[in-house]
Design a protein around this motif. Structure first.
Motif, mmCIF file in Angstrom:
data_model
loop_
_atom_site.group_PDB
_atom_site.id
_atom_site.type_symbol
_atom_site.label_atom_id
_atom_site.label_comp_id
_atom_site.label_asym_id
_atom_site.label_seq_id
_atom_site.Cartn_x
_atom_site.Cartn_y
_atom_site.Cartn_z
ATOM 1 N N PHE A 96 -8.708 7.863 30.516
ATOM 2 C CA PHE A 96 -10.061 8.119 30.999
ATOM 3 C C PHE A 96 -11.099 7.841 29.911
ATOM 4 C CE2 PHE A 96 -8.306 11.078 34.426
ATOM 5 C CZ PHE A 96 -8.512 10.155 35.430
ATOM 6 N N GLU A 97 -10.801 8.190 28.680
ATOM 7 C CA GLU A 97 -11.730 7.912 27.580
ATOM 8 C C GLU A 97 -11.875 6.411 27.363
ATOM 9 O OE1 GLU A 97 -14.441 8.341 24.454
ATOM 10 O OE2 GLU A 97 -13.899 9.623 26.145
ATOM 11 N N PHE A 98 -10.787 5.678 27.445
ATOM 12 C CA PHE A 98 -10.835 4.222 27.326
ATOM 13 C C PHE A 98 -11.735 3.636 28.411
ATOM 14 C CE2 PHE A 98 -9.363 0.023 28.570
ATOM 15 C CZ PHE A 98 -9.312 -0.648 27.353
ATOM 16 N N CYS A 99 -11.540 4.086 29.647
ATOM 17 C CA CYS A 99 -12.361 3.595 30.756
ATOM 18 C C CYS A 99 -13.832 3.925 30.532
ATOM 19 C CB CYS A 99 -11.881 4.180 32.079
ATOM 20 S SG CYS A 99 -10.284 3.541 32.610
ATOM 21 N N ARG A 100 -14.121 5.115 30.047
ATOM 22 C CA ARG A 100 -15.507 5.498 29.777
ATOM 23 C C ARG A 100 -16.128 4.574 28.735
ATOM 24 N NH1 ARG A 100 -18.579 7.756 26.323
ATOM 25 N NH2 ARG A 100 -16.931 8.222 24.833
ATOM 26 N N GLN A 101 -15.397 4.322 27.654
ATOM 27 C CA GLN A 101 -15.907 3.477 26.578
ATOM 28 C C GLN A 101 -16.120 2.032 27.020
ATOM 29 O OE1 GLN A 101 -13.466 3.790 23.066
ATOM 30 N NE2 GLN A 101 -13.831 5.985 22.858
ATOM 31 N N LYS A 102 -15.313 1.572 27.948
ATOM 32 C CA LYS A 102 -15.386 0.180 28.405
ATOM 33 C C LYS A 102 -16.223 0.033 29.675
ATOM 34 C CE LYS A 102 -12.607 -1.314 25.212
ATOM 35 N NZ LYS A 102 -13.010 -2.236 24.178
ATOM 36 N N ASP A 103 -16.877 1.113 30.085
ATOM 37 C CA ASP A 103 -17.689 1.114 31.308
ATOM 38 C C ASP A 103 -16.894 0.692 32.545
ATOM 39 O OD1 ASP A 103 -20.039 2.046 30.099
ATOM 40 O OD2 ASP A 103 -20.527 0.023 29.404
ATOM 41 N N ILE A 104 -15.672 1.184 32.635
ATOM 42 C CA ILE A 104 -14.830 0.947 33.804
ATOM 43 C C ILE A 104 -15.022 2.139 34.728
ATOM 44 C CG2 ILE A 104 -12.459 0.689 34.644
ATOM 45 C CD1 ILE A 104 -11.790 -0.451 31.815
ATOM 46 N N GLU A 105 -15.562 1.885 35.911
ATOM 47 C CA GLU A 105 -15.834 2.967 36.857
ATOM 48 C C GLU A 105 -14.546 3.365 37.565
ATOM 49 O OE1 GLU A 105 -18.638 3.901 40.692
ATOM 50 O OE2 GLU A 105 -19.240 2.324 39.284
ATOM 51 N N VAL A 106 -14.211 4.629 37.435
ATOM 52 C CA VAL A 106 -13.009 5.165 38.073
ATOM 53 C C VAL A 106 -13.456 6.065 39.218
ATOM 54 C CG1 VAL A 106 -10.925 6.557 37.733
ATOM 55 C CG2 VAL A 106 -11.787 5.123 35.869
ATOM 56 N N PRO A 107 -13.030 5.770 40.455
ATOM 57 C CA PRO A 107 -13.431 6.610 41.590
ATOM 58 C C PRO A 107 -12.971 8.054 41.399
ATOM 59 C CG PRO A 107 -12.195 4.679 42.328
ATOM 60 C CD PRO A 107 -12.136 4.692 40.841
ATOM 61 N N ALA A 108 -13.734 8.981 41.943
ATOM 62 C CA ALA A 108 -13.382 10.398 41.815
ATOM 63 C C ALA A 108 -12.008 10.676 42.413
ATOM 64 C CB ALA A 108 -14.432 11.261 42.488
ATOM 65 N N GLU A 109 -11.765 10.143 43.605
ATOM 66 C CA GLU A 109 -10.464 10.308 44.256
ATOM 67 C C GLU A 109 -10.068 8.982 44.881
ATOM 68 O OE1 GLU A 109 -9.402 13.711 46.383
ATOM 69 O OE2 GLU A 109 -10.871 14.987 45.423
ATOM 70 N N PRO A 110 -9.335 8.164 44.136
ATOM 71 C CA PRO A 110 -8.951 6.860 44.671
ATOM 72 C C PRO A 110 -8.000 6.989 45.856
ATOM 73 C CG PRO A 110 -7.880 7.253 42.557
ATOM 74 C CD PRO A 110 -8.818 8.398 42.809
ATOM 75 N N ALA A 111 -8.082 6.014 46.747
ATOM 76 C CA ALA A 111 -7.171 5.983 47.895
ATOM 77 C C ALA A 111 -5.750 5.755 47.401
ATOM 78 C CB ALA A 111 -7.588 4.870 48.843
ATOM 79 N N ILE A 112 -4.813 6.432 48.009
ATOM 80 C CA ILE A 112 -3.403 6.271 47.650
ATOM 81 C C ILE A 112 -2.823 5.136 48.468
ATOM 82 C CG2 ILE A 112 -1.135 7.353 47.612
ATOM 83 C CD1 ILE A 112 -2.556 10.044 47.243
ATOM 84 N N GLU A 113 -2.251 4.163 47.783
ATOM 85 C CA GLU A 113 -1.649 3.017 48.479
ATOM 86 C C GLU A 113 -0.294 3.418 49.024
ATOM 87 O OE1 GLU A 113 -1.517 -0.565 46.217
ATOM 88 O OE2 GLU A 113 -3.507 -0.231 45.371
ATOM 89 N N LYS A 114 -0.040 3.038 50.267
ATOM 90 C CA LYS A 114 1.272 3.287 50.873
ATOM 91 C C LYS A 114 2.039 1.988 50.883
ATOM 92 C CE LYS A 114 -0.269 7.066 53.741
ATOM 93 N NZ LYS A 114 -0.339 7.629 55.082
#
Length: 52
Positions: A33-51
């Motif tokens: 999560f820190e890496f994503c924050r530093q690289k401005d990678i937007e992570v959804p709050a609750e991503p859809a789970i792939e089936k």
């Protein structure tokens, strides 16, 4: 989730997690999560789970 890792990585993860008084899973989650924050990678709050 599982993945292969070298013995050196496993040892480093064990030491780093103990140093931070965290579980290995919690340390990995925090680092990603820190890496994503530093690289401005937007992570959804609750991503859809792939089936599959």
């Amino acid at each position: 989730m599982s993945f292969r890792a070298s013995a050196r990585f496993k040892a480093a993860l064990t030491l780093a997690a103990a140093h931070e008084n965290r579980s290995q899973a919690n340390l990995l989650e925090t680092l990603v999560f820190e890496f994503c924050r530093q690289k401005d990678i937007e992570v959804p709050a609750e991503p859809a789970i792939e089936k599959s």
